[in-house]
Motif scaffolding. Sequence first.
Motif, PDB file in Angstrom:
ATOM      1  N   ASP A  39      52.265  47.853  25.580  1.00  0.00           N
ATOM      2  CA  ASP A  39      52.540  46.578  26.265  1.00  0.00           C
ATOM      3  C   ASP A  39      53.263  45.640  25.309  1.00  0.00           C
ATOM      4  N   GLU A  40      54.538  45.472  25.524  1.00  0.00           N
ATOM      5  CA  GLU A  40      55.415  44.623  24.705  1.00  0.00           C
ATOM      6  C   GLU A  40      55.296  44.918  23.207  1.00  0.00           C
ATOM      7  N   PRO A  41      55.613  46.161  22.827  1.00  0.00           N
ATOM      8  CA  PRO A  41      55.435  46.540  21.420  1.00  0.00           C
ATOM      9  C   PRO A  41      56.338  45.784  20.446  1.00  0.00           C
ATOM     10  N   ARG A  63      44.361  43.374  43.942  1.00  0.00           N
ATOM     11  CA  ARG A  63      44.232  41.990  44.423  1.00  0.00           C
ATOM     12  C   ARG A  63      43.241  41.249  43.552  1.00  0.00           C
ATOM     13  N   PHE A  64      43.554  39.990  43.260  1.00  0.00           N
ATOM     14  CA  PHE A  64      42.581  39.083  42.656  1.00  0.00           C
ATOM     15  C   PHE A  64      42.337  37.996  43.688  1.00  0.00           C
ATOM     16  N   GLY A  65      41.236  38.071  44.422  1.00  0.00           N
ATOM     17  CA  GLY A  65      41.018  37.105  45.500  1.00  0.00           C
ATOM     18  C   GLY A  65      42.182  37.185  46.464  1.00  0.00           C
ATOM     19  N   GLY A  66      42.868  36.079  46.666  1.00  0.00           N
ATOM     20  CA  GLY A  66      43.992  36.065  47.600  1.00  0.00           C
ATOM     21  C   GLY A  66      45.312  36.489  46.975  1.00  0.00           C
ATOM     22  N   LEU A  67      45.296  36.738  45.661  1.00  0.00           N
ATOM     23  CA  LEU A  67      46.566  37.037  44.979  1.00  0.00           C
ATOM     24  C   LEU A  67      46.803  38.545  44.920  1.00  0.00           C
ATOM     25  N   LEU A  68      47.962  38.952  45.426  1.00  0.00           N
ATOM     26  CA  LEU A  68      48.339  40.358  45.389  1.00  0.00           C
ATOM     27  C   LEU A  68      49.165  40.574  44.121  1.00  0.00           C
ATOM     28  N   ALA A  69      48.507  41.013  43.044  1.00  0.00           N
ATOM     29  CA  ALA A  69      49.200  41.111  41.745  1.00  0.00           C
ATOM     30  C   ALA A  69      50.033  42.385  41.655  1.00  0.00           C
ATOM     31  N   VAL A  70      49.533  43.489  42.245  1.00  0.00           N
ATOM     32  CA  VAL A  70      50.266  44.759  42.273  1.00  0.00           C
ATOM     33  C   VAL A  70      50.196  45.275  43.700  1.00  0.00           C
ATOM     34  N   LEU A  96      40.611  49.909  33.014  1.00  0.00           N
ATOM     35  CA  LEU A  96      40.079  48.550  32.864  1.00  0.00           C
ATOM     36  C   LEU A  96      39.865  47.935  34.250  1.00  0.00           C
ATOM     37  N   TYR A  97      40.821  48.151  35.130  1.00  0.00           N
ATOM     38  CA  TYR A  97      40.679  47.738  36.528  1.00  0.00           C
ATOM     39  C   TYR A  97      40.598  48.977  37.400  1.00  0.00           C
ATOM     40  N   ARG A  98      39.796  48.902  38.421  1.00  0.00           N
ATOM     41  CA  ARG A  98      39.836  49.935  39.448  1.00  0.00           C
ATOM     42  C   ARG A  98      40.730  49.386  40.548  1.00  0.00           C
ATOM     43  N   GLY A 103      60.448  43.581  34.295  1.00  0.00           N
ATOM     44  CA  GLY A 103      60.265  42.634  35.385  1.00  0.00           C
ATOM     45  C   GLY A 103      59.933  41.272  34.813  1.00  0.00           C
ATOM     46  N   PRO A 104      60.120  40.231  35.629  1.00  0.00           N
ATOM     47  CA  PRO A 104      59.877  38.870  35.131  1.00  0.00           C
ATOM     48  C   PRO A 104      58.406  38.618  34.803  1.00  0.00           C
ATOM     49  N   ASN A 105      58.123  37.525  34.121  1.00  0.00           N
ATOM     50  CA  ASN A 105      56.739  37.139  33.826  1.00  0.00           C
ATOM     51  C   ASN A 105      55.943  37.054  35.118  1.00  0.00           C
ATOM     52  N   GLY A 106      54.725  37.573  35.070  1.00  0.00           N
ATOM     53  CA  GLY A 106      53.854  37.478  36.236  1.00  0.00           C
ATOM     54  C   GLY A 106      54.154  38.503  37.311  1.00  0.00           C
ATOM     55  N   ALA A 107      55.019  39.484  37.008  1.00  0.00           N
ATOM     56  CA  ALA A 107      55.409  40.480  38.019  1.00  0.00           C
ATOM     57  C   ALA A 107      54.296  41.485  38.299  1.00  0.00           C
ATOM     58  N   GLY A 108      53.309  41.553  37.413  1.00  0.00           N
ATOM     59  CA  GLY A 108      52.203  42.495  37.626  1.00  0.00           C
ATOM     60  C   GLY A 108      52.223  43.690  36.687  1.00  0.00           C
ATOM     61  N   LYS A 109      53.057  43.642  35.668  1.00  0.00           N
ATOM     62  CA  LYS A 109      53.213  44.799  34.774  1.00  0.00           C
ATOM     63  C   LYS A 109      51.912  45.101  34.023  1.00  0.00           C
ATOM     64  N   THR A 110      51.344  44.052  33.407  1.00  0.00           N
ATOM     65  CA  THR A 110      50.108  44.270  32.633  1.00  0.00           C
ATOM     66  C   THR A 110      48.962  44.654  33.557  1.00  0.00           C
ATOM     67  N   THR A 111      48.910  44.041  34.728  1.00  0.00           N
ATOM     68  CA  THR A 111      47.857  44.394  35.693  1.00  0.00           C
ATOM     69  C   THR A 111      47.982  45.864  36.083  1.00  0.00           C
ATOM     70  N   PHE A 112      49.205  46.321  36.303  1.00  0.00           N
ATOM     71  CA  PHE A 112      49.428  47.735  36.641  1.00  0.00           C
ATOM     72  C   PHE A 112      48.948  48.619  35.482  1.00  0.00           C
ATOM     73  N   PHE A 170      47.993  46.772  23.024  1.00  0.00           N
ATOM     74  CA  PHE A 170      47.921  45.567  23.844  1.00  0.00           C
ATOM     75  C   PHE A 170      49.003  44.574  23.483  1.00  0.00           C
ATOM     76  N   GLN A 171      49.265  43.682  24.465  1.00  0.00           N
ATOM     77  CA  GLN A 171      50.258  42.627  24.278  1.00  0.00           C
ATOM     78  C   GLN A 171      49.839  41.746  23.097  1.00  0.00           C
ATOM     79  N   ASN A 172      48.554  41.386  23.066  1.00  0.00           N
ATOM     80  CA  ASN A 172      48.026  40.650  21.919  1.00  0.00           C
ATOM     81  C   ASN A 172      47.295  41.654  21.047  1.00  0.00           C
ATOM     82  N   GLU A 210      58.409  46.002  28.406  1.00  0.00           N
ATOM     83  CA  GLU A 210      59.202  45.269  27.417  1.00  0.00           C
ATOM     84  C   GLU A 210      60.086  44.217  28.083  1.00  0.00           C
ATOM     85  N   HIS A 211      60.272  43.134  27.341  1.00  0.00           N
ATOM     86  CA  HIS A 211      61.231  42.127  27.802  1.00  0.00           C
ATOM     87  C   HIS A 211      62.573  42.274  27.098  1.00  0.00           C
ATOM     88  N   ASP A 212      62.576  43.006  25.978  1.00  0.00           N
ATOM     89  CA  ASP A 212      63.811  43.174  25.213  1.00  0.00           C
ATOM     90  C   ASP A 212      64.635  44.296  25.860  1.00  0.00           C
TER      91      ASP A 212
HETATM   92  N1  LIG Z   1      42.252  38.936  35.865  1.00  0.00           N
HETATM   93  C1  LIG Z   1      43.057  38.233  36.671  1.00  0.00           C
HETATM   94  N2  LIG Z   1      42.554  37.396  37.602  1.00  0.00           N
HETATM   95  C2  LIG Z   1      43.355  36.708  38.433  1.00  0.00           C
HETATM   96  N3  LIG Z   1      44.700  36.774  38.431  1.00  0.00           N
HETATM   97  C3  LIG Z   1      45.271  37.582  37.511  1.00  0.00           C
HETATM   98  C4  LIG Z   1      44.487  38.344  36.588  1.00  0.00           C
HETATM   99  N4  LIG Z   1      45.337  39.050  35.798  1.00  0.00           N
HETATM  100  C5  LIG Z   1      46.579  38.746  36.202  1.00  0.00           C
HETATM  101  N5  LIG Z   1      46.546  37.869  37.230  1.00  0.00           N
HETATM  102  C6  LIG Z   1      47.707  37.354  37.967  1.00  0.00           C
HETATM  103  O1  LIG Z   1      48.405  38.479  38.452  1.00  0.00           O
HETATM  104  C7  LIG Z   1      49.815  38.270  38.379  1.00  0.00           C
HETATM  105  C8  LIG Z   1      50.441  39.370  37.545  1.00  0.00           C
HETATM  106  O2  LIG Z   1      50.116  39.156  36.173  1.00  0.00           O
HETATM  107  P1  LIG Z   1      50.487  40.179  35.016  1.00  0.00           P
HETATM  108  O3  LIG Z   1      49.902  39.648  33.764  1.00  0.00           O
HETATM  109  O4  LIG Z   1      50.111  41.549  35.424  1.00  0.00           O
HETATM  110  O5  LIG Z   1      52.064  40.059  34.974  1.00  0.00           O
HETATM  111  P2  LIG Z   1      53.079  40.618  33.887  1.00  0.00           P
HETATM  112  O6  LIG Z   1      54.205  41.208  34.649  1.00  0.00           O
HETATM  113  O7  LIG Z   1      52.357  41.488  32.933  1.00  0.00           O
HETATM  114  O8  LIG Z   1      53.559  39.294  33.168  1.00  0.00           O
HETATM  115  P3  LIG Z   1      54.023  39.053  31.625  1.00  0.00           P
HETATM  116  O9  LIG Z   1      55.383  39.647  31.518  1.00  0.00           O
HETATM  117  O10 LIG Z   1      54.030  37.562  31.530  1.00  0.00           O
HETATM  118  O11 LIG Z   1      53.005  39.697  30.758  1.00  0.00           O
HETATM  119  C9  LIG Z   1      50.003  36.879  37.815  1.00  0.00           C
HETATM  120  O12 LIG Z   1      50.179  35.999  38.905  1.00  0.00           O
HETATM  121  C10 LIG Z   1      48.709  36.615  37.098  1.00  0.00           C
HETATM  122  O13 LIG Z   1      48.428  35.233  37.048  1.00  0.00           O
END
Ligand SMILES: Nc1ncnc2c1ncn2[C@@H]1O[C@H](COP(=O)(O)OP(=O)(O)OP(=O)(O)O)[C@@H](O)[C@H]1O
Length: 255
Positions: A174-176, A11-18, A51-53, A35-44, A82-84, A206-208
């Motif tokens: 991450d998106e090689p 969770r990031f505050g109120g946002l459930l990213a994973v 990096l995250y606990r 998964g689509p953009n913002g699905a939580g892949k990078t956070t996972f 990394f993605q970048n 990957e998106h490809d």
């Molecule tokens: N450090 C952070 N603080 C707050 N919100 C975050 C943070 N990192 C990611 N998020 C949010 O968590 C959600 C998941 O993001 P994440 O980058 O994990 O998605 P993704 O699947 O990797 O997307 P993409 O394919 O665009 O890379 C998004 O809504 C993003 O805005």
Amino acid sequence: MILQASGVTMRFGGLLAVDQVDLTVDAGEIVGLIGPNGAGKTTFFNCLTGLYRPTEGEVRFRGAVLPPRPTRVTRAGIATTFQNIRLFPTMTVLENVMIGRHCRTRQGLLSALVRGPGYRRTEREAARVSRELLEFVGIEAAAGTLARNLPYGDQRRLEIARALATEPGLLLLDEPTAGMNPRETQAARELVLRIRGRGIAVVVIEHDMRFVFGLCDRIAVLVQGRKLLEGTRAEMQADERVIEAYLGAPVEKGA
Ligand SMILES: Nc1ncnc2c1ncn2[C@@H]1O[C@H](COP(=O)(O)OP(=O)(O)OP(=O)(O)O)[C@@H](O)[C@H]1O
């Protein structure tokens, strides 16, 4: 089983990213995370690298719960790209790989300062292993070039060489293929297969879809933080929801 993520939630505050994601990876397996953009892949991913606990859940690597810091996770055997791209742009290609080596060659500070024989021997060995890795990824001719002067596709290869220098059992990519042309993408696929040939497991975001379905043994789909589907390549290629969302039309076997 080399990796076991159970109920991972971030969770990031109120946002459930994973949200309660389970994922297992066997030794030598290639798993795709789509998964689509913002699905939580990078956070996972960030939960797998220390990096995250995770807010909830746990990640075990080779049976042990992950240590809470990225450097210790790397030493435990999980490496990431990394993605970048994150290279040291003003260091040479070889030096960038040698930095990855340092997590395995812990020289004391004093030894490094006085540059005694032990230090020089370790550095020579690190350079040898690093050159081998440059050869493995196919950019040994650029060993003395500054990283920033490498073509984009080769910078990605260099990142992989640096990750391999840490001797991982699991490599997270991450998106090689982001920004790669079709020829580079094909070469990246072959490289990942050769990495697996060394007994290293790979999880790739990957998106490809062509790349994912041409490479991965197993694929998991994340949508809005949740794992929606998971299956073998064949199962996923036959799933109506995957076809509709990602493929548009069935993908040829082995494409
Ligand atoms: N450090 C952070 N603080 C707050 N919100 C975050 C943070 N990192 C990611 N998020 C949010 O968590 C959600 C998941 O993001 P994440 O980058 O994990 O998605 P993704 O699947 O990797 O997307 P993409 O394919 O665009 O890379 C998004 O809504 C993003 O805005």
